[in-house]
Design an enzyme around this catalytic site. Structure first.
Site, PDB file in Angstrom:
ATOM      1  N   TYR A  16      -2.376  -1.447  11.079  1.00 31.17           N
ATOM      2  CA  TYR A  16      -2.400  -1.908   9.729  1.00 31.17           C
ATOM      3  C   TYR A  16      -1.151  -1.240   8.766  1.00 31.17           C
ATOM      4  O   TYR A  16      -0.470  -2.003   8.266  1.00 31.17           O
ATOM      5  CB  TYR A  16      -3.734  -1.471   9.216  1.00 31.17           C
ATOM      6  CG  TYR A  16      -3.747  -1.576   7.805  1.00 31.17           C
ATOM      7  CD1 TYR A  16      -3.940  -2.705   6.979  1.00 31.17           C
ATOM      8  CD2 TYR A  16      -3.689  -0.459   7.008  1.00 31.17           C
ATOM      9  CE1 TYR A  16      -3.925  -2.890   5.537  1.00 31.17           C
ATOM     10  CE2 TYR A  16      -3.738  -0.512   5.703  1.00 31.17           C
ATOM     11  CZ  TYR A  16      -3.775  -1.786   4.901  1.00 31.17           C
ATOM     12  OH  TYR A  16      -3.830  -1.777   3.691  1.00 31.17           O
ATOM     13  N   SER A  44       0.931  -1.118   0.044  1.00 29.23           N
ATOM     14  CA  SER A  44      -0.133  -0.113   0.014  1.00 29.23           C
ATOM     15  C   SER A  44       1.073   1.332   0.050  1.00 29.23           C
ATOM     16  O   SER A  44       2.087   1.089   0.354  1.00 29.23           O
ATOM     17  CB  SER A  44      -0.793   0.030   1.342  1.00 29.23           C
ATOM     18  OG  SER A  44      -1.429   1.201   1.516  1.00 29.23           O
TER      19      SER A  44
END
Length: 292
Positions: free
Chosen positions: A154, A141
Site C-alpha cells: 500500500y 498519505s
C-alpha cells in the site's frame, strides 16, 4: 477557447463505510456546499445515497474498469465542456507482509491505487487542455515518505503517486493545469481493525511467521478508533473534515501548493529523515510502529 469548467470529478466518494476513512464523502459535501458542481463517484451506489440526498450528482465509477471511467468523463464533458478538477481519491489499503502476500492481491492494489487513477487522469487531460486550465488533486498519505511492516505494498503505491504527480506537474504546467498532492496524517475513524480477521489477508493470519506481529498490529491501530475523545497516538490524528478543508484549498487557491501535509505527523516525517539520517529514522520506525 471554451469557458473554463467548474465541474469537479471526485473518485472514491462512497468511502465512509467499511474499510475507509470517510474523506471522500467529507470532500464531496464540503465542495458541494461551497457551490461547486460535484460529481461524486464510486462503486457502491448505496453508500453514495446520502450524497445524492444532499443534491450531489452521484455516478458509478470503478477505476479498474476503463469503460466506466470513459462514461463518467463523457457525461461531465457533455454537461460542462470538460472536467475542471479531478480529485483522485479512490484507494484501498492492502495488509500483508512483502514475502507472504499473494501477487494477485498486490496487482489488485496497484490497479486501483496507481494504474486506475493514472488512466482516469489521462482521460481528463484533453478537456483541460482544450479549455486552457485544470486541476488534478492526488490523495496520498504521510506514508508516501517511508514504509512500515505490514502495509509495504500500500505504501509503495503512495510513493508511486508522488512520483507520478511530480512528473505530471512539469508536463502540464504549460497548459495551465495545476497538480497538488494531499498528504494527511492518519485519519480518525478510518478502517481500524478490531480482530486480525478484519485485516482481510489470505492465509497470513494464523499459523504463520507473523502471528504475534498481527495481533499487536491490530492492538496498535486501536488508538485511532476513538473519534470523540482520542487518546495517546490518536490525538495526533486528523479528521475527515480536516482533510476536506485542505482539499478545498487545493481546488480554489490561485496558486495551490505542490504538497499539502495535514497534521503534525505528516509535517514531521517529511523532514525528520533528512534531519536525523537514515539510521536514525530507522530507529524511530522500529520504536514507534509495530515491528515483527
Amino acid at each position: 477557447m471554451m469557458a473554463p469548467s467548474r465541474a469537479i470529478l471526485l473518485t472514491g466518494a462512497s468511502s465512509g463505510t467499511g474499510k475507509s476513512s470517510g474523506t471522500g464523502q467529507a470532500v464531496a459535501l464540503r465542495l458541494h456546499r461551497a457551490g461547486w458542481p460535484v460529481y461524486a463517484t464510486g462503486r457502491n451506489m448505496g453508500a453514495l445515497a446520502p450524497l445524492a440526498a444532499e443534491g450531489i450528482q452521484t455516478l458509478y465509477l470503478d477505476v479498474t474498469d476503463e469503460q466506466s471511467m470513459i462514461d463518467v468523463v463523457e457525461k461531465v464533458t457533455a454537461e460542462h465542456g470538460a472536467v475542471g478538477t479531478l480529485i483522485n481519491n479512490a484507494a484501498w489499503s492492502l495488509n500483508g507482509t512483502i514475502g507472504e502476500t499473494p501477487m494477485d492481491e498486490v496487482r489488485n492494489q496497484f490497479e486501483t491505487n496507481v494504474f486506475g487513477l493514472s488512466r482516469l487522469t489521462q482521460l481528463v487531460l484533453p478537456g483541460m487542455r482544450a479549455q486552457g486550465q485544470g486541476r488534478v488533486v492526488m490523495m496520498s498519505s504521510m506514508f508516501a515518505h517511508f514504509a512500515t511492516p505490514g502495509r509495504g505494498y500500500y505504501q509503495a503505491t503512495k510513493h508511486a503517486l508522488g512520483a507520478i504527480s511530480d512528473s505530471l506537474r512539469h508536463e502540464v504546467a504549460r497548459d495551465n493545469i495545476k497538480v497538488s498532492v494531499i498528504e494527511p496524517s492518519p485519519v480518525l475513524g478510518g478502517f481500524v481493525p478490531t480482530t486480525v480477521s478484519d485485516l482481510g489477508m489470505t492465509g497470513q493470519e494464523t499459523g504463520g511467521l507473523y502471528d504475534d506481529f498481527w495481533k499487536y498490529f491490530v492492538e496498535w491501530h486501536g488508538a485511532y478508533r476513538e473519534t470523540a475523545h482520542p487518546k495517546g497516538r490518536g490525538r495526533t490524528a486528523v479528521r475527515a473534515e480536516d482533510v476536506a478543508k485542505v482539499v478545498e484549498k487545493a481546488v480554489t487557491s490561485e496558486n495551490p501548493r505542490i504538497r499539502y501535509r495535514i497534521g503534525f505527523p505528516a509535517r514531521a516525517v517529511a523532514r525528520m529523515r533528512w534531519t536525523i539520517g537514515d539510521k536514525g529514522f530507522e530507529r524511530f520506525v522500529r520504536f514507534f510502529f509495530p515491528i515483527p
